[in-house]
Design an enzyme around this catalytic site. Structure first.
Site, PDB file in Angstrom:
ATOM      1  N   GLY A  28       0.832  -1.213   0.000  1.00 17.81           N
ATOM      2  CA  GLY A  28       0.000   0.000   0.000  1.00 17.81           C
ATOM      3  C   GLY A  28       0.861   1.255   0.000  1.00 17.81           C
ATOM      4  N   ALA A  73     -11.573 -10.191   4.142  1.00 17.31           N
ATOM      5  CA  ALA A  73     -11.500 -10.015   2.690  1.00 17.31           C
ATOM      6  C   ALA A  73     -10.855 -11.263   2.109  1.00 17.31           C
ATOM      7  CB  ALA A  73     -10.665  -8.782   2.352  1.00 17.31           C
ATOM      8  N   TYR A 114      -0.909 -17.517  -2.221  1.00 16.81           N
ATOM      9  CA  TYR A 114      -2.054 -16.617  -1.985  1.00 16.81           C
ATOM     10  C   TYR A 114      -3.332 -17.440  -1.804  1.00 16.81           C
ATOM     11  CZ  TYR A 114      -5.179 -12.586  -2.784  1.00 16.81           C
ATOM     12  OH  TYR A 114      -6.132 -11.601  -2.678  1.00 16.81           O
ATOM     13  N   LYS A 123      -5.447 -17.637   1.760  1.00 21.66           N
ATOM     14  CA  LYS A 123      -6.829 -17.157   1.877  1.00 21.66           C
ATOM     15  C   LYS A 123      -7.774 -18.308   2.208  1.00 21.66           C
ATOM     16  CE  LYS A 123      -6.542 -12.658   1.017  1.00 21.66           C
ATOM     17  NZ  LYS A 123      -6.953 -11.639   1.997  1.00 21.66           N
TER      18      LYS A 123
END
Ligand code: UDP
Length: 305
Positions: free
Chosen positions: A7, A85, A116, A120
């Site tokens: 970010g 999320a 990933y 998740k």
């Protein structure tokens, strides 16, 4: 909280100084403490662009596992609602199209993308365990490809790559033959759907009849009606990558060429959300068409490049 691993402080600069906003630079894999009461914990921390999670495999696995555990622990300590999320990557390279929430997916755990996908999938599993075992009020959203202003110009995702390349007169890099499909949701639609899911009230008749393990559940409603089970949020208009490239060229007025590059390992061949659950449960539906969303995104990149 953000450690800015992917970010950027610029993205929250306009919120600094707002009385309803505070920010802590922090890695959520470490023990989490926040003073005072909390209504909700929303856990979005993770690299999410394939380019980023391929460069940061261990950090990606850690934040999906340890970061989710810490965020759940914070929600439990505060009696707060928790929202995870998650991602369409839990469906892997899907053998079913479009993907309903009931589809279990087709994931290769040891592929480069597995860092990933499996992080998740673990995050979803531990969220459901905290819901069933601790009675935590949880929500899981599976986010499909999203785009819009404030993406990093070099974040590697297809929409940002193509717009930046088109605006700079460079060739658009289409991976493989470009026949793979994706479905793109404008960021405002995604945010609205997530807020609806967070604020939706639990159906008590469902939770009351669910025992701590979930195995002896007396549920009569189908799992499609429970807001604790995952909810897809995305736009169901599906395009090939070649179609996206041509649309970006048209909307930018660019005369860039198209350059084919090797397809990344295990790149999903199709992806399109089945959003009937979000529509029924939340009354949510995406409103921003692809052309309008792309125009706003192109405007943003014109300003920042
Ligand atoms: N892609 C592409 N050119 C690029 C970046 C991505 O053709 O410069 C393709 C990629 O191979 C995939 C699709 O576009 O099939 C979407 O990729 P992205 O990285 O945006 O996210 P993904 O949907 O794979 O998570």
């Amino acid at each position: 909280m953000d450690n800015f691993i992917t970010g950027r402080p610029e993205n929250i600069a306009h919120l600094m100084g707002h009385e309803g906003f505070s920010f802590i630079k922090y890695n959520v894999c470490d023990y989490l403490h926040v003073d005072g009461p909390l209504d909700a914990v929303m856990h979005f921390a993770s690299p999410a662009s394939p380019q980023d999670y391929l460069e940061l495999p261990i950090a990606t696995l850690k934040v999906g596992a340890l970061g989710t555990h810490k965020a759940l622990g914070l929600a439990k300590a505060k009696g707060a609602r928790f929202l995870l999320a998650s991602t369409s990557e839990v469906y892997g390279d899907p053998l079913v199209n479009p993907q309903p929430e009931s589809y279990w997916g087709n994931v290769n755990p040891i592929s480069p993308r597995g860092v990933y996908d499996e992080a998740k999938r673990f995050a979803e599993a531990i969220t459901m365990a905290y819901h069933r075992y601790h009675g935590l009020d949880t929500r899981i959203t599976r986010i499909f490809n999203t785009y819009g202003p404030r993406m990093r110009p070099n974040d590697g995702r297809v929409v940002s790559n193509f717009i930046v390349q088109a605006l700079q007169g460079k060739p658009l890099t289409v991976f493989g033959d470009g026949s793979q499909t994706r479905s793109f949701c404008y960021v405002d639609d995604l945010v609205r759907g997530i807020v609806e899911l967070l604020l939706a009230e639990s159906d008590k008749s469902v939770t009351e009849r669910t025992d701590r393990t979930g195995f002896l559940s007396q549920r009569t409603e189908s799992s499609a009606e429970s807001m604790h089970d995952p909810v897809n949020i995305g736009n169901s208009r599906e395009l090939t990558v070649m179609e996206i490239a041509r649309l970006v060229l048209k909307l930018t007025g660019s005369s860039s060429s198209i350059q084919h590059q090797p397809l990344p390992v295990d790149d999903p061949k199709v992806r399109r959300p089945d959003i009937r659950k979000a529509e029924a449960l939340l009354g949510w539906t995406p409103k921003v068409g692809l052309e309008d969303g792309l125009k706003k995104t192109i405007e943003y990149f014109r300003k920042v490049l």
